[in-house]
Design a protein around this motif. Structure first.
Motif, PDB file in Angstrom:
ATOM      1  N   ALA A 107      -7.708   2.058  -9.152  1.00 17.75           N
ATOM      2  CA  ALA A 107      -7.565   1.067  -8.090  1.00 17.75           C
ATOM      3  C   ALA A 107      -6.959  -0.252  -8.576  1.00 17.75           C
ATOM      4  CB  ALA A 107      -8.931   0.807  -7.470  1.00 17.75           C
ATOM      5  N   ASN A 158       0.825  -1.208   0.000  1.00 19.28           N
ATOM      6  CA  ASN A 158       0.000   0.000   0.000  1.00 19.28           C
ATOM      7  C   ASN A 158       0.863   1.264   0.000  1.00 19.28           C
ATOM      8  OD1 ASN A 158      -2.577   1.524   0.492  1.00 19.28           O
ATOM      9  ND2 ASN A 158      -1.443   2.062   2.344  1.00 19.28           N
ATOM     10  N   ALA A 172     -11.383  -4.523  -7.885  1.00 15.18           N
ATOM     11  CA  ALA A 172     -12.201  -3.317  -7.730  1.00 15.18           C
ATOM     12  C   ALA A 172     -13.601  -3.540  -8.296  1.00 15.18           C
ATOM     13  CB  ALA A 172     -11.516  -2.139  -8.414  1.00 15.18           C
ATOM     14  N   GLY A 198      -5.293  -4.198  -6.753  1.00 12.58           N
ATOM     15  CA  GLY A 198      -5.555  -5.023  -5.578  1.00 12.58           C
ATOM     16  C   GLY A 198      -4.557  -6.145  -5.395  1.00 12.58           C
ATOM     17  N   THR A 227      -7.807   2.220   1.326  1.00 10.89           N
ATOM     18  CA  THR A 227      -7.299   0.844   1.201  1.00 10.89           C
ATOM     19  C   THR A 227      -8.091  -0.050   2.133  1.00 10.89           C
ATOM     20  OG1 THR A 227      -5.123   1.579   0.524  1.00 10.89           O
ATOM     21  CG2 THR A 227      -5.250  -0.606   1.525  1.00 10.89           C
ATOM     22  N   ILE A 266      -7.848  -4.000  -1.522  1.00  9.38           N
ATOM     23  CA  ILE A 266      -8.074  -3.060  -2.613  1.00  9.38           C
ATOM     24  C   ILE A 266      -7.363  -1.752  -2.267  1.00  9.38           C
ATOM     25  CG2 ILE A 266     -10.403  -2.573  -1.684  1.00  9.38           C
ATOM     26  CD1 ILE A 266     -11.219  -1.800  -4.532  1.00  9.38           C
ATOM     27  N   TYR A 267      -6.441  -1.362  -3.161  1.00  6.58           N
ATOM     28  CA  TYR A 267      -5.717  -0.107  -2.966  1.00  6.58           C
ATOM     29  C   TYR A 267      -6.470   0.930  -3.789  1.00  6.58           C
ATOM     30  CZ  TYR A 267      -2.343  -3.807  -1.906  1.00  6.58           C
ATOM     31  OH  TYR A 267      -1.737  -4.945  -1.424  1.00  6.58           O
ATOM     32  N   GLY A 268      -7.483   1.524  -3.195  1.00  4.46           N
ATOM     33  CA  GLY A 268      -8.360   2.426  -3.939  1.00  4.46           C
ATOM     34  C   GLY A 268      -8.359   3.814  -3.325  1.00  4.46           C
ATOM     35  N   SER A 269      -9.500   4.494  -3.376  1.00  3.30           N
ATOM     36  CA  SER A 269      -9.570   5.822  -2.763  1.00  3.30           C
ATOM     37  C   SER A 269      -9.327   5.685  -1.265  1.00  3.30           C
ATOM     38  CB  SER A 269     -10.916   6.494  -3.067  1.00  3.30           C
ATOM     39  OG  SER A 269     -11.957   5.573  -2.921  1.00  3.30           O
TER      40      SER A 269
END
Ligand code: AHG
Ligand code: MN
Ligand code: MN
Length: 346
Positions: free
Chosen positions: A128, A40, A249, A130, A169, A164-167
């Motif tokens: 994103a 991350n 995602a 993951g 994590t 999920i490394y998104g808006s």
């Protein structure tokens, strides 16, 4: 801090539910959580350092590897090696499985399959990505663990999850007793329980598929897409099309909002694109535990007997009503052929 439950606290609390090896599985999940935090950190600063772009190498499937693919792969192998609970790591990025041979792993009982970075073509454009993981118990009782310990059916998984490394994590996982989601609080560096007992809606209005491949889809999938696009108020159609191109995602969104994700066979991928061990089995376990369905269009994903490490399959996964409808159209319009029925190499 009141009201906050960290991943570590939650795992310890829930380990009473495990039927065996309570401490070991807890430590394994902890090791995965640590690797996830390191990945991350790198994903978040990807735009700042010279880590974007191709690593200049290809994996066994001939796909270009991104630098972060390689980095994430190394981090998960390192965390599982030093953790001492894992005897084999099978990863999408390595040709063969990786036996863990360290003094602390002598009595290790677990096999971990991992897609270290899923959706890696999205890294360069800040979309994103993951990580997907799947945990099995070693079956053999003597000597070194081997390929047959890795090639287990998805029903044998003792735990599975994704990050999920998104808006934000998130880490979402199951040990076969429901699904729980944790959001990383960067200020304290901990995954905190944010989505307890996740349930996928029984029905939904989102369909996720790479429609660019339409001409090569099986007839049953083409019929389902037409069904999704027809106007019918009573079933909330037409549906909405949403496709990120990062399976983690896309499935995460559908898990929360309701929907179906399909990656069928195509001309370029006659056996499907997604890998059974690293992608489909873990996501199928999670989605089933959340009340959804995962199939290859005809058969339950978790019941497929794997024959090779990098085996691929088509995937229909999501809200039960939507997957059942797609399966019905597959049965009506795409009868099984001998070729499709045969599992193929990567
Ligand atoms: P990976 O980055 O691990 O190779 O996986 C990519 C997968 C999956 O995440 C995604 O759903 C799918 O490939 C997208 O494929 P298309 O570009 O063919 O739609
Ligand atoms: Mn992937
Ligand atoms: Mn990957």
């Amino acid at each position: 801090m009141s009201g906050i439950k960290t991943l570590g606290q939650f795992i310890i609390e829930k380990q009473a539910d495990f039927s065996y090896a309570k401490g070991e599985l807890s430590r394994l999940l902890r090791d995965i959580g640590i690797a996830a935090k390191i990945v991350n950190r790198e994903v978040n600063k990807a735009g700042l350092v010279d880590i974007l772009g191709d690593a200049g190498t290809t994996n066994i499937q001939g796909e270009g590897q991104k630098k972060l693919d390689v980095f994430a792969n190394e981090q998960f192998i390192a965390a599982l090696t030093s953790g001492g609970e894992c005897c084999i790591v099978a990863t999408e990025e390595e040709d063969d499985f990786v036996p863990i041979d360290s003094p602390v792993s002598k009595n290790a009982k677990y096999i971990v399959c991992v897609d270290p970075l899923d959706g890696s073509s999205n890294i360069d454009v800040n979309v994103a990505v993951g990580t997907i993981f799947s945990i099995y118990r070693r079956k053999s009782t003597e000597g070194l663990a081997s390929l047959s310990d890795v090639l287990q059916k998805g029903t044998e998984q003792v735990a599975a999850g994704y990050i999920i490394y998104g808006s934000s994590t998130m880490l979402v996982y199951t040990t076969g007793k429901g699904v729980n989601g944790f959001t990383l609080d960067p200020s304290i560096g901990e995954f905190c329980l944010s989505h307890p007992e996740l349930k996928i809606p029984e029905d939904g209005t989102i369909y996720s598929i790479n429609e660019g491949n339409y001409v090569h889809f099986p007839e049953g999938v083409k019929k389902y897409l037409k069904y999704a696009q027809v106007e019918d108020k009573s079933t909330n159609r037409p549906y909405t099309s949403r496709y990120i191109g990062s399976m983690v995602a896309d499935i995460h969104r559908n898990l929360i909002k309701g929907g179906i994700f399909i990656y069928p066979t195509t001309a370029a991928s006659p056996s499907g694109k997604l890998r059974l061990l690293y992608e489909c089995n873990p996501m199928a376990f999670i989605v089933e535990q959340a009340g959804g369905i995962a199939s290859d269009g005809r058969n339950r994903i978790l019941a497929i007997e794997p024959t090779t490490l990098h085996q691929r399959t088509s995937l229909f996964i999501g809200s039960p009503k939507m997957v059942r409808m797609a399966e019905q159209l597959m049965a009506e319009h795409s009868p099984v052929t001998a070729l499709e029925a045969k599992p193929q190499e990567a």
